[in-house]
Write a protein that holds these residues in place. Structure first.
Motif, PDB file in Angstrom:
ATOM      1  N   SER A 108      24.569  49.182  51.526  1.00  0.00           N
ATOM      2  CA  SER A 108      23.372  49.558  50.638  1.00  0.00           C
ATOM      3  C   SER A 108      22.742  48.405  49.883  1.00  0.00           C
ATOM      4  CB  SER A 108      23.964  50.679  49.694  1.00  0.00           C
ATOM      5  OG  SER A 108      24.721  50.239  48.574  1.00  0.00           O
ATOM      6  N   LEU A 109      23.724  47.387  49.621  1.00  0.00           N
ATOM      7  CA  LEU A 109      23.146  46.095  49.069  1.00  0.00           C
ATOM      8  C   LEU A 109      22.038  45.526  49.576  1.00  0.00           C
ATOM      9  CD1 LEU A 109      26.049  44.140  47.578  1.00  0.00           C
ATOM     10  CD2 LEU A 109      24.345  45.244  46.048  1.00  0.00           C
ATOM     11  N   TYR A 110      21.967  45.546  50.883  1.00  0.00           N
ATOM     12  CA  TYR A 110      20.834  44.793  51.772  1.00  0.00           C
ATOM     13  C   TYR A 110      19.540  45.445  51.381  1.00  0.00           C
ATOM     14  CZ  TYR A 110      18.469  42.234  55.238  1.00  0.00           C
ATOM     15  OH  TYR A 110      17.672  41.338  55.980  1.00  0.00           O
ATOM     16  N   ALA A 159      19.379  32.593  52.866  1.00  0.00           N
ATOM     17  CA  ALA A 159      21.072  33.289  53.053  1.00  0.00           C
ATOM     18  C   ALA A 159      21.328  33.351  51.298  1.00  0.00           C
ATOM     19  CB  ALA A 159      21.910  32.387  53.668  1.00  0.00           C
ATOM     20  N   LEU A 160      21.712  34.678  51.096  1.00  0.00           N
ATOM     21  CA  LEU A 160      22.080  35.111  49.687  1.00  0.00           C
ATOM     22  C   LEU A 160      23.701  35.385  50.175  1.00  0.00           C
ATOM     23  CD1 LEU A 160      21.648  35.372  46.764  1.00  0.00           C
ATOM     24  CD2 LEU A 160      21.421  37.891  47.255  1.00  0.00           C
ATOM     25  N   ILE A 161      24.299  34.373  49.419  1.00  0.00           N
ATOM     26  CA  ILE A 161      25.789  34.627  49.432  1.00  0.00           C
ATOM     27  C   ILE A 161      26.368  35.056  48.319  1.00  0.00           C
ATOM     28  CG2 ILE A 161      27.889  33.539  50.212  1.00  0.00           C
ATOM     29  CD1 ILE A 161      25.602  33.140  52.161  1.00  0.00           C
ATOM     30  N   ILE A 162      27.188  36.246  48.236  1.00  0.00           N
ATOM     31  CA  ILE A 162      27.941  36.688  47.141  1.00  0.00           C
ATOM     32  C   ILE A 162      29.258  36.655  47.416  1.00  0.00           C
ATOM     33  CG2 ILE A 162      28.115  38.906  45.622  1.00  0.00           C
ATOM     34  CD1 ILE A 162      25.340  39.825  46.893  1.00  0.00           C
ATOM     35  N   PHE A 163      29.979  36.275  46.291  1.00  0.00           N
ATOM     36  CA  PHE A 163      31.429  35.942  46.268  1.00  0.00           C
ATOM     37  C   PHE A 163      32.249  37.222  45.964  1.00  0.00           C
ATOM     38  CE2 PHE A 163      29.895  31.880  46.889  1.00  0.00           C
ATOM     39  CZ  PHE A 163      30.639  31.265  47.468  1.00  0.00           C
ATOM     40  N   ALA A 164      33.056  37.699  46.815  1.00  0.00           N
ATOM     41  CA  ALA A 164      34.127  38.783  46.307  1.00  0.00           C
ATOM     42  C   ALA A 164      35.510  37.969  45.787  1.00  0.00           C
ATOM     43  CB  ALA A 164      34.436  39.861  47.286  1.00  0.00           C
ATOM     44  N   GLU A 165      35.729  36.923  46.399  1.00  0.00           N
ATOM     45  CA  GLU A 165      36.842  36.094  45.977  1.00  0.00           C
ATOM     46  C   GLU A 165      36.749  34.859  46.496  1.00  0.00           C
ATOM     47  OE1 GLU A 165      41.134  38.159  47.293  1.00  0.00           O
ATOM     48  OE2 GLU A 165      39.520  38.324  49.074  1.00  0.00           O
ATOM     49  N   SER A 166      37.343  33.683  45.596  1.00  0.00           N
ATOM     50  CA  SER A 166      37.065  32.406  45.895  1.00  0.00           C
ATOM     51  C   SER A 166      38.388  31.541  45.537  1.00  0.00           C
ATOM     52  CB  SER A 166      35.984  32.014  44.586  1.00  0.00           C
ATOM     53  OG  SER A 166      35.627  30.572  45.132  1.00  0.00           O
ATOM     54  N   PRO A 167      38.615  30.377  46.207  1.00  0.00           N
ATOM     55  CA  PRO A 167      40.004  29.628  46.164  1.00  0.00           C
ATOM     56  C   PRO A 167      39.648  28.999  44.571  1.00  0.00           C
ATOM     57  CG  PRO A 167      38.692  29.019  48.024  1.00  0.00           C
ATOM     58  CD  PRO A 167      37.796  29.846  47.425  1.00  0.00           C
ATOM     59  N   LYS A 168      40.758  28.701  44.009  1.00  0.00           N
ATOM     60  CA  LYS A 168      41.127  28.090  42.552  1.00  0.00           C
ATOM     61  C   LYS A 168      40.401  26.479  43.093  1.00  0.00           C
ATOM     62  CE  LYS A 168      44.908  30.604  41.287  1.00  0.00           C
ATOM     63  NZ  LYS A 168      46.430  30.819  40.724  1.00  0.00           N
ATOM     64  N   GLU A 169      40.413  25.922  41.809  1.00  0.00           N
ATOM     65  CA  GLU A 169      39.746  24.440  41.772  1.00  0.00           C
ATOM     66  C   GLU A 169      40.346  23.695  42.835  1.00  0.00           C
ATOM     67  OE1 GLU A 169      38.454  20.934  38.651  1.00  0.00           O
ATOM     68  OE2 GLU A 169      39.502  22.942  37.930  1.00  0.00           O
ATOM     69  N   ASN A 170      39.760  22.867  43.382  1.00  0.00           N
ATOM     70  CA  ASN A 170      40.324  22.027  44.580  1.00  0.00           C
ATOM     71  C   ASN A 170      41.018  22.534  45.663  1.00  0.00           C
ATOM     72  OD1 ASN A 170      39.197  19.733  42.958  1.00  0.00           O
ATOM     73  ND2 ASN A 170      41.023  19.566  41.628  1.00  0.00           N
ATOM     74  N   GLY A 171      40.771  23.826  45.734  1.00  0.00           N
ATOM     75  CA  GLY A 171      41.460  24.518  46.778  1.00  0.00           C
ATOM     76  C   GLY A 171      40.612  24.653  48.226  1.00  0.00           C
ATOM     77  N   GLY A 172      39.551  24.089  48.168  1.00  0.00           N
ATOM     78  CA  GLY A 172      38.606  24.175  49.321  1.00  0.00           C
ATOM     79  C   GLY A 172      37.724  25.262  49.168  1.00  0.00           C
ATOM     80  N   GLY A 173      36.833  25.552  50.325  1.00  0.00           N
ATOM     81  CA  GLY A 173      36.045  26.578  50.484  1.00  0.00           C
ATOM     82  C   GLY A 173      34.569  26.318  49.714  1.00  0.00           C
ATOM     83  N   GLU A 174      34.532  25.161  49.428  1.00  0.00           N
ATOM     84  CA  GLU A 174      33.155  24.880  48.612  1.00  0.00           C
ATOM     85  C   GLU A 174      32.098  24.764  49.868  1.00  0.00           C
ATOM     86  OE1 GLU A 174      36.536  22.298  46.596  1.00  0.00           O
ATOM     87  OE2 GLU A 174      35.814  22.693  48.600  1.00  0.00           O
ATOM     88  N   SER A 242      36.256  35.104  50.214  1.00  0.00           N
ATOM     89  CA  SER A 242      35.581  36.315  51.036  1.00  0.00           C
ATOM     90  C   SER A 242      34.178  36.338  50.324  1.00  0.00           C
ATOM     91  CB  SER A 242      36.554  37.604  51.081  1.00  0.00           C
ATOM     92  OG  SER A 242      36.443  38.074  49.673  1.00  0.00           O
ATOM     93  N   VAL A 243      33.267  36.265  51.489  1.00  0.00           N
ATOM     94  CA  VAL A 243      31.815  36.384  50.796  1.00  0.00           C
ATOM     95  C   VAL A 243      31.088  37.360  51.722  1.00  0.00           C
ATOM     96  CG1 VAL A 243      32.110  34.176  50.056  1.00  0.00           C
ATOM     97  CG2 VAL A 243      30.933  34.513  52.323  1.00  0.00           C
ATOM     98  N   VAL A 244      29.773  38.057  51.096  1.00  0.00           N
ATOM     99  CA  VAL A 244      28.896  38.461  52.144  1.00  0.00           C
ATOM    100  C   VAL A 244      27.694  37.766  52.129  1.00  0.00           C
ATOM    101  CG1 VAL A 244      27.312  40.479  52.134  1.00  0.00           C
ATOM    102  CG2 VAL A 244      29.532  41.072  51.839  1.00  0.00           C
ATOM    103  N   ASN A 245      26.921  37.690  53.060  1.00  0.00           N
ATOM    104  CA  ASN A 245      25.990  36.827  53.311  1.00  0.00           C
ATOM    105  C   ASN A 245      24.662  37.731  53.613  1.00  0.00           C
ATOM    106  OD1 ASN A 245      23.785  35.182  54.235  1.00  0.00           O
ATOM    107  ND2 ASN A 245      24.965  34.004  55.471  1.00  0.00           N
ATOM    108  N   LEU A 246      23.704  37.724  52.873  1.00  0.00           N
ATOM    109  CA  LEU A 246      22.612  38.610  53.370  1.00  0.00           C
ATOM    110  C   LEU A 246      21.459  37.703  53.548  1.00  0.00           C
ATOM    111  CD1 LEU A 246      24.117  39.752  50.247  1.00  0.00           C
ATOM    112  CD2 LEU A 246      22.755  41.897  50.894  1.00  0.00           C
ATOM    113  N   ALA A 247      20.861  37.906  54.725  1.00  0.00           N
ATOM    114  CA  ALA A 247      19.668  37.161  55.182  1.00  0.00           C
ATOM    115  C   ALA A 247      18.642  37.801  55.562  1.00  0.00           C
ATOM    116  CB  ALA A 247      20.245  36.701  56.792  1.00  0.00           C
TER     117      ALA A 247
END
Length: 270
Positions: A108-110, A159-174, A242-247
């Motif tokens: 429904s977000l889209y 691309a609109l990227i929304i974050f559900a989860e993200s690594p801690k600092e210096n954990g990669g995933g940038e 973990s992210v969602v990408n809305l295009a």
């Protein structure tokens, strides 16, 4: 620029009921001040990137995460090199058709008027729904050390990227990106999606690679069709992204290649 407050805020009459609540009804639009909006539009025109801290309220994020957790249970694991780019894909994914069938709250977000209005405010132009049956909305899960979404361009412009989860600092995933990649390739007389490793190295040596980290609940908007981009590999066990990408497209009709089908629409490639 002043700090941007959440793009979506919680209605005053909201009572948290987890999956009994529709995320579409939970969020409401946040209007940017004229000065902030002008700054962000200028930044987007210049670099093709805008960071949106605390895009979701805490309550919206809780519902968003729960929906993502359910979706991850049926996500498809991918591990291969994307043809042309010859860059790695090591992640779990769910394409648009799976999200529509199994995560209707997330889907429904889209179509949310507030979300689309936000993107149009930031870009300064009308947007159109992505017409690809998988790429219009995808969920990407990086949950193992070394997981990555390698260098690529998207077919849709935004691309609109929304974050559900993200690594801690210096954990990669940038997210890393090279602005105006198509212009660089044109000047260098190179194909933008073939044999690009040496050109990426040249861009790194010349300080042309931007890198940005994000927190859970954050979002960012990227001009994904002209800025080469990737997600840096996760560095530590136990870290998750973990992210969602809305295009969204810039026109009502667009042409699509095969990369989205390979990642989201076909059986696993080993």
């Amino acid at each position: 620029m002043q700090n941007t407050i959440a793009a979506f805020e919680q209605p005053s009459n909201f009572i948290k009921t987890a999956r009994n609540v529709d995320l579409y009804e939970l969020i409401t639009p946040k209007l940017f001040s004229p000065d902030d909006l002008l700054d962000m539009r200028e930044q987007f025109a210049r670099s093709g990137y805008i960071k949106l801290p605390s895009f979701l309220s805490e309550d919206a994020l809780a519902v968003f995460r729960e929906e993502m957790e359910q979706l991850e249970l049926i996500a498809s694991r991918k591990k291969f090199e994307m043809p042309g780019y010859q860059t790695p894909r090591k992640l779990s994914v769910a394409g648009g058709s799976m999200i529509k069938s199994y995560a209707p709250v997330l889907y429904s977000l889209y179509h949310h008027y507030a979300l689309r209005s936000c993107v149009e405010q930031l870009t300064g132009r009308r947007i159109y729904s992505c017409t690809h049956p998988e790429e219009y909305m995808v969920a990407n899960f990086l949950h193992n050390s070394g997981d990555t979404h390698g260098w690529h361009l998207d077919d849709p412009a935004y691309a609109l990227i929304i974050f559900a989860e993200s690594p801690k600092e210096n954990g990669g995933g940038e997210v890393e990106f090279i602005s105006n990649w198509l212009d660089i390739c044109k000047r260098k007389q190179r194909q933008p999606d073939s044999n690009i490793q040496d050109l990426i190295a040249w861009a790194e040596e010349n300080g042309m690679v931007d890198r940005h980290a994000h927190n859970s609940g954050d979002a960012y908007l990227l001009r994904a069709d002209i800025n080469l981009h990737r997600v840096c590999p996760l560095k530590r066990a136990g870290e998750r992204r973990s992210v969602v990408n809305l295009a969204f497209q810039t026109t009502s009709v667009a042409r699509y290649g095969l990369t989205a089908n390979l990642l989201y629409g076909l059986p696993d490639i080993v």
